[in-house]
Design a protein around this motif. Structure first.
Motif, PDB file in Angstrom:
ATOM      1  N   LEU A 121      92.702-135.031  12.778  1.00  0.00           N
ATOM      2  CA  LEU A 121      91.576-133.606  13.503  1.00  0.00           C
ATOM      3  C   LEU A 121      90.229-133.516  13.342  1.00  0.00           C
ATOM      4  CD1 LEU A 121      93.770-131.185  10.807  1.00  0.00           C
ATOM      5  CD2 LEU A 121      94.852-132.538  13.383  1.00  0.00           C
ATOM      6  N   PRO A 122      89.701-132.950  14.616  1.00  0.00           N
ATOM      7  CA  PRO A 122      88.479-132.757  14.910  1.00  0.00           C
ATOM      8  C   PRO A 122      87.536-132.072  13.926  1.00  0.00           C
ATOM      9  CG  PRO A 122      89.826-131.796  16.206  1.00  0.00           C
ATOM     10  CD  PRO A 122      90.550-131.955  15.443  1.00  0.00           C
ATOM     11  N   LEU A 123      86.520-132.235  13.926  1.00  0.00           N
ATOM     12  CA  LEU A 123      85.538-132.162  11.846  1.00  0.00           C
ATOM     13  C   LEU A 123      85.547-130.294  11.798  1.00  0.00           C
ATOM     14  CD1 LEU A 123      83.501-133.031   9.930  1.00  0.00           C
ATOM     15  CD2 LEU A 123      82.347-132.975  11.664  1.00  0.00           C
ATOM     16  N   ALA A 124      85.580-129.838  13.419  1.00  0.00           N
ATOM     17  CA  ALA A 124      85.457-128.000  13.033  1.00  0.00           C
ATOM     18  C   ALA A 124      86.524-127.897  12.774  1.00  0.00           C
ATOM     19  CB  ALA A 124      85.596-127.396  13.795  1.00  0.00           C
ATOM     20  N   ILE A 125      87.438-128.024  12.444  1.00  0.00           N
ATOM     21  CA  ILE A 125      89.093-128.014  12.073  1.00  0.00           C
ATOM     22  C   ILE A 125      88.941-127.861  10.340  1.00  0.00           C
ATOM     23  CG2 ILE A 125      91.445-128.192  12.122  1.00  0.00           C
ATOM     24  CD1 ILE A 125      91.482-128.219  15.054  1.00  0.00           C
ATOM     25  N   VAL A 126      88.876-129.593  10.259  1.00  0.00           N
ATOM     26  CA  VAL A 126      88.367-129.954   9.068  1.00  0.00           C
ATOM     27  C   VAL A 126      88.114-128.987   8.046  1.00  0.00           C
ATOM     28  CG1 VAL A 126      87.395-131.725   7.191  1.00  0.00           C
ATOM     29  CG2 VAL A 126      89.166-131.843   9.440  1.00  0.00           C
ATOM     30  N   VAL A 127      86.618-128.243   8.408  1.00  0.00           N
ATOM     31  CA  VAL A 127      85.885-127.143   7.806  1.00  0.00           C
ATOM     32  C   VAL A 127      86.160-126.247   7.803  1.00  0.00           C
ATOM     33  CG1 VAL A 127      83.715-126.631   8.413  1.00  0.00           C
ATOM     34  CG2 VAL A 127      83.608-128.623   8.537  1.00  0.00           C
ATOM     35  N   GLN A 128      86.975-126.039   9.064  1.00  0.00           N
ATOM     36  CA  GLN A 128      87.966-124.504   8.700  1.00  0.00           C
ATOM     37  C   GLN A 128      88.366-125.010   7.661  1.00  0.00           C
ATOM     38  OE1 GLN A 128      88.355-121.822  12.512  1.00  0.00           O
ATOM     39  NE2 GLN A 128      88.356-123.957  13.287  1.00  0.00           N
ATOM     40  N   ILE A 129      89.206-125.301   7.596  1.00  0.00           N
ATOM     41  CA  ILE A 129      90.557-125.781   6.494  1.00  0.00           C
ATOM     42  C   ILE A 129      89.340-125.752   4.836  1.00  0.00           C
ATOM     43  CG2 ILE A 129      91.960-127.596   5.377  1.00  0.00           C
ATOM     44  CD1 ILE A 129      92.954-128.297   8.023  1.00  0.00           C
ATOM     45  N   VAL A 130      88.833-125.838   4.987  1.00  0.00           N
ATOM     46  CA  VAL A 130      88.174-126.544   3.829  1.00  0.00           C
ATOM     47  C   VAL A 130      86.837-124.901   2.882  1.00  0.00           C
ATOM     48  CG1 VAL A 130      86.098-126.911   2.372  1.00  0.00           C
ATOM     49  CG2 VAL A 130      87.634-129.143   3.776  1.00  0.00           C
ATOM     50  N   THR A 131      86.954-124.639   4.573  1.00  0.00           N
ATOM     51  CA  THR A 131      85.982-122.938   4.246  1.00  0.00           C
ATOM     52  C   THR A 131      88.027-121.617   3.549  1.00  0.00           C
ATOM     53  OG1 THR A 131      84.668-123.638   6.282  1.00  0.00           O
ATOM     54  CG2 THR A 131      85.069-121.179   5.420  1.00  0.00           C
ATOM     55  N   ILE A 132      88.271-121.971   4.568  1.00  0.00           N
ATOM     56  CA  ILE A 132      89.508-120.715   4.189  1.00  0.00           C
ATOM     57  C   ILE A 132      89.911-121.498   3.068  1.00  0.00           C
ATOM     58  CG2 ILE A 132      92.064-120.456   4.609  1.00  0.00           C
ATOM     59  CD1 ILE A 132      91.338-121.191   7.279  1.00  0.00           C
ATOM     60  N   VAL A 175      89.956-114.998   4.854  1.00  0.00           N
ATOM     61  CA  VAL A 175      90.264-113.258   4.194  1.00  0.00           C
ATOM     62  C   VAL A 175      91.977-113.181   4.365  1.00  0.00           C
ATOM     63  CG1 VAL A 175      89.547-110.243   4.156  1.00  0.00           C
ATOM     64  CG2 VAL A 175      88.311-112.713   4.114  1.00  0.00           C
ATOM     65  N   ARG A 176      92.216-112.970   5.261  1.00  0.00           N
ATOM     66  CA  ARG A 176      93.737-113.545   5.977  1.00  0.00           C
ATOM     67  C   ARG A 176      94.757-113.874   4.240  1.00  0.00           C
ATOM     68  NH1 ARG A 176      92.722-113.216  11.570  1.00  0.00           N
ATOM     69  NH2 ARG A 176      93.955-115.397  11.626  1.00  0.00           N
ATOM     70  N   SER A 191      93.305-115.866   1.456  1.00  0.00           N
ATOM     71  CA  SER A 191      93.251-115.324   0.347  1.00  0.00           C
ATOM     72  C   SER A 191      93.974-113.916  -0.240  1.00  0.00           C
ATOM     73  CB  SER A 191      91.477-114.889  -0.202  1.00  0.00           C
ATOM     74  OG  SER A 191      91.101-113.995   1.507  1.00  0.00           O
ATOM     75  N   ASN A 192      93.880-113.076   1.129  1.00  0.00           N
ATOM     76  CA  ASN A 192      94.324-111.494   0.452  1.00  0.00           C
ATOM     77  C   ASN A 192      95.961-111.860   0.391  1.00  0.00           C
ATOM     78  OD1 ASN A 192      92.903-109.836   0.970  1.00  0.00           O
ATOM     79  ND2 ASN A 192      93.052-109.406   2.537  1.00  0.00           N
ATOM     80  N   ARG A 193      96.822-112.911   1.233  1.00  0.00           N
ATOM     81  CA  ARG A 193      98.017-113.272   1.020  1.00  0.00           C
ATOM     82  C   ARG A 193      98.579-114.083  -0.320  1.00  0.00           C
ATOM     83  NH1 ARG A 193      97.890-114.006   7.041  1.00  0.00           N
ATOM     84  NH2 ARG A 193      97.817-116.761   6.312  1.00  0.00           N
ATOM     85  N   ASP A 194      97.231-114.651  -0.253  1.00  0.00           N
ATOM     86  CA  ASP A 194      97.216-115.479  -2.000  1.00  0.00           C
ATOM     87  C   ASP A 194      97.293-114.627  -3.424  1.00  0.00           C
ATOM     88  OD1 ASP A 194      97.284-118.420  -3.082  1.00  0.00           O
ATOM     89  OD2 ASP A 194      95.261-117.869  -3.172  1.00  0.00           O
TER      90      ASP A 194
END
Length: 220
Positions: A154-165, A214-215, A217-220
């Motif tokens: 996966l592109p680095l930007a998507i990996v970073v987003q997954i980690v951030t979430i 946020v979405r 973590s709220n579901r979690d």
């Protein structure tokens, strides 16, 4: 559901999410990832953080949220009472155990690894730091597994987003004396990582990442 049903649903979500992102990932790799996730999530002591939980938390609309949810509880040391052997492949180069306590390895022990460096920066952690279930141990290790699993597909930007979430799912955090929330601080670190590691995310992508965080973590 049975193991095979959980595995099939996990694989379906992996296929849907990667296709929705326009990524072509080897089907055999996705099958192996599904096994990795479901084998861990159906461990002997798993009663709440199960496949059904991660399917619910990910929702059905956003592929990045779906991928983050699939991994966000893959490590749960105090429930499993150990780190699953299959996951240790991704974790052992970066973490050591001393008398039952997990530590990030010291700087001299760590490999030169850009992915690991950005993961611990997003989590505001440093080499040599002791890990605790109350301060993001499980989330850090889960995010590290996700990042290492996807780093070449996966592109680095998507990996970073997954980690951030996944970082945003750390529970029970309070505002600072300056009134900053955990999400505010995470956004600042995401901006720093985007610049330092030349991830290439736009301002709108950075903000959308926080909305996803946020979405979920709220579901979690």
């Amino acid at each position: 559901m049975s193991y095979e049903q959980d595995r099939e649903q996990c694989l379906d979500k992996l296929v849907w999410a990667t296709q929705k992102l326009g990524m072509t990932v080897d089907p055999e790799q996705l099958s192996q990832i599904a096994d990795l996730i479901v084998q861990t999530m159906t461990g002997r002591w798993r009663y709440f953080h199960t496949p059904e939980h991660i399917f619910m938390v990910g929702g059905d609309d956003d592929p990045i949220e779906v991928l983050a949810a699939l991994f966000h509880d893959v490590v749960y040391v105090q429930v499993d009472q150990f780190v699953n052997f299959n996951l240790s492949y991704y974790i052992a180069p970066y973490v050591r155990e001393v008398q039952g306590q997990l530590f990030i390895r010291n700087a001299k022990e760590l490999p030169n690894d850009r992915i690991f460096d950005l993961v611990i920066e997003i989590f505001n952690m440093t080499p040599g730091q002791a890990l605790s279930p109350m301060t993001g141990q499980n989330e850090l290790l889960s995010a590290l597994v996700a990042a290492k699993v996807f780093e070449h597909s996966l592109p680095l930007a998507i990996v970073v987003q997954i980690v951030t979430i996944i970082e945003a799912t750390i529970p029970f955090r309070f505002k600072t004396e300056d009134g900053l929330s955990a999400v505010d601080l995470l956004f600042d670190r995401l901006i720093s990582v985007n610049q330092r590691f030349e991830v290439g995310m736009s301002e709108s992508e950075l903000r959308e990442t926080m909305l996803r965080s946020v979405r979920l973590s709220n579901r979690d």
